[in-house]
Enzyme design. Structure first.
Site, mmCIF file in Angstrom:
data_model
loop_
_atom_site.group_PDB
_atom_site.id
_atom_site.type_symbol
_atom_site.label_atom_id
_atom_site.label_comp_id
_atom_site.label_asym_id
_atom_site.label_seq_id
_atom_site.Cartn_x
_atom_site.Cartn_y
_atom_site.Cartn_z
ATOM 1 N N SER A 64 0.798 -1.234 0.000
ATOM 2 C CA SER A 64 0.000 0.000 0.000
ATOM 3 C C SER A 64 0.825 1.276 0.000
ATOM 4 C CB SER A 64 -0.941 0.013 1.203
ATOM 5 O OG SER A 64 -1.959 -0.925 1.024
ATOM 6 N N LYS A 67 0.468 3.398 -2.953
ATOM 7 C CA LYS A 67 -0.715 4.253 -3.114
ATOM 8 C C LYS A 67 -0.382 5.742 -3.001
ATOM 9 C CE LYS A 67 -3.682 0.582 -1.255
ATOM 10 N NZ LYS A 67 -4.448 0.137 -0.062
ATOM 11 N N TYR A 191 -3.554 -2.674 -10.341
ATOM 12 C CA TYR A 191 -3.471 -2.432 -8.891
ATOM 13 C C TYR A 191 -2.596 -3.488 -8.197
ATOM 14 C CZ TYR A 191 -4.980 -2.405 -4.001
ATOM 15 O OH TYR A 191 -4.986 -2.410 -2.630
ATOM 16 N N TYR A 243 -4.891 3.582 8.018
ATOM 17 C CA TYR A 243 -6.255 3.038 8.126
ATOM 18 C C TYR A 243 -6.838 3.314 9.508
ATOM 19 C CZ TYR A 243 -3.964 0.925 4.236
ATOM 20 O OH TYR A 243 -3.228 0.763 3.106
ATOM 21 N N VAL A 261 1.195 -3.778 3.794
ATOM 22 C CA VAL A 261 1.166 -5.094 4.459
ATOM 23 C C VAL A 261 2.435 -5.913 4.252
ATOM 24 C CG1 VAL A 261 -1.312 -5.545 4.753
ATOM 25 C CG2 VAL A 261 -0.199 -6.152 2.606
HETATM 26 O O1 DON Z 1 -4.876 -4.865 -1.752
HETATM 27 C C1 DON Z 1 -4.291 -5.359 -0.795
HETATM 28 O O2 DON Z 1 -4.883 -5.925 0.114
HETATM 29 C C2 DON Z 1 -2.781 -5.249 -0.767
HETATM 30 N N1 DON Z 1 -2.254 -5.314 -2.100
HETATM 31 C C3 DON Z 1 -2.351 -3.955 -0.139
HETATM 32 C C4 DON Z 1 -2.917 -3.741 1.249
HETATM 33 C C5 DON Z 1 -2.010 -3.028 2.166
HETATM 34 O O3 DON Z 1 -0.818 -2.930 1.962
HETATM 35 C C6 DON Z 1 -2.602 -2.532 3.429
HETATM 36 N N2 DON Z 1 -1.593 -1.940 4.278
HETATM 37 N N3 DON Z 1 -1.261 -1.982 5.361
#
Ligand code: DON
Length: 308
Positions: A64, A67, A191, A243, A261
């Site tokens: 993320s 982003k 994405y 978040y 993540v």
């Molecule tokens: O879309 C997802 O769930 C992952 N590619 C990215 C989520 C993420 O990194 C949330 N962060 N803490």
């Protein structure tokens, strides 16, 4: 050794000695295989001095954190019209939550929750083939990170393609409100792939320098965005970057930051430094457990909290 390098090395030693590491993400199978004992930290000050320690040169899945950079690109493309399609409020919900979307008619709360980032990817994709859009994102990261070897980890992207059922649900649900312009599969493909970009702490801290210095890399003099836009991206990182853990991050660290993540966190001390930390184990909100603690210590020892 500089004072900054001394503090960075001290923090890395302390974090590596800890037993509480959190849990690596398992819903993306490739991420479940990452060794949780790795820890890296890199800080680049306004003069370009780099203080780094631990696994600061090991590439990890930025997830993320990408982003922040796709938001920068999308704002460059459509400017403030982006805000007709995505909000700017903290969600108070997990990053992959679906509930708010129904009440808010397919307009995600902010560009950092998954739904919002999928809309941002849709904006970048419009008028392009998926391959071109992805190439644009990757080249942007290579340019900002000053390293043409930065790549996409295709095993991570493929494993998310296989198991990204929630993201598929979010994207299809938004499509039902006409909130997504392009073919859902194309948007998700782009994405998943930009989330799977792999970078080291050093590369990531380099890439984000413009956000610490009013939109401009102070060393190269290259302006990425106007000062006002850099300020606003930082405001969004502070309020939404972690978040439902964003309040706690602001309370403890006091710096704008964005987590992923993969266990990375990118943060800025405005006017002072660009920072990237990596520790794969996550807390209950999906943010790096030791990464956050390390940033808390760094901000405390150097007096870098934006709150004085
Ligand atoms: O879309 C997802 O769930 C992952 N590619 C990215 C989520 C993420 O990194 C949330 N962060 N803490």
């Amino acid at each position: 050794m500089s004072e900054l390098q001394r503090v960075v090395s001290e923090i890395v030693d302390e974090m590596r000695a800890r037993e509480d590491r959190g849990e690596v993400a398992t819903y993306i199978s490739e991420l479940a295989r990452v060794d949780p004992r790795q820890f890296g930290l890199a800080v680049i000050d306004a003069e370009g001095n780099v203080a780094a320690a631990g696994d600061c040169d090991v590439p990890f899945s930025i997830q993320s954190i990408s982003k922040v950079f796709t938001l920068t690109l999308a704002l460059g493309k459509v400017g403030d019209r982006l805000w007709r399609r995505v909000g700017r409020e903290p969600s108070g919900s997990p990053f992959n939550s679906i509930v708010q979307l129904e009440r808010e008619r397919g307009i995600p709360r902010n560009p950092f929750i998954n739904a919002g980032a999928i809309v941002v990817t849709d904006v970048i994709l419009s008028g392009h083939q998926p391959r071109e859009a992805l190439g644009e994102i990757l080249r942007f990261m290579q340019f900002l990170g000053q390293d043409a070897s930065i790549t996409i980890d295709s095993a991570v992207a493929a494993s998310e393609q296989r198991t990204g059922f929630r993201n598929r649900a979010l994207a299809n649900y938004m499509k039902s409100f006409d909130a997504i312009e392009n073919t859902v599969d194309f948007v998700l493909g782009a994405y998943f792939h930009h989330c799977a970009i792999a970078m080291s702490c050093r590369q990531l801290a380099t890439a984000g320098r413009f956000l610490a210095h009013l939109g401009r890399n102070p060393e190269t003099g290259f302006s990425v965005v106007q000062p006002e836009r850099a300020r606003r991206i930082n405001a969004l990182m502070l309020t939404c970057g972690h978040y439902d853990g964003s309040g706690e991050f602001a309370y403890r660290v006091g710096l704008p930051g964005k987590s992923g993540v993969g266990g990375g966190i990118f943060a800025v001390a405005p006017g002072k430094a660009s920072i990237a930390v990596w520790s794969p184990g996550l807390d209950a909100s999906g943010n790096s457990h030791l990464g956050r603690l390390a940033l808390e210590e760094l901000a405390k020892r150097l007096g870098w909290s934006i709150f004085g």
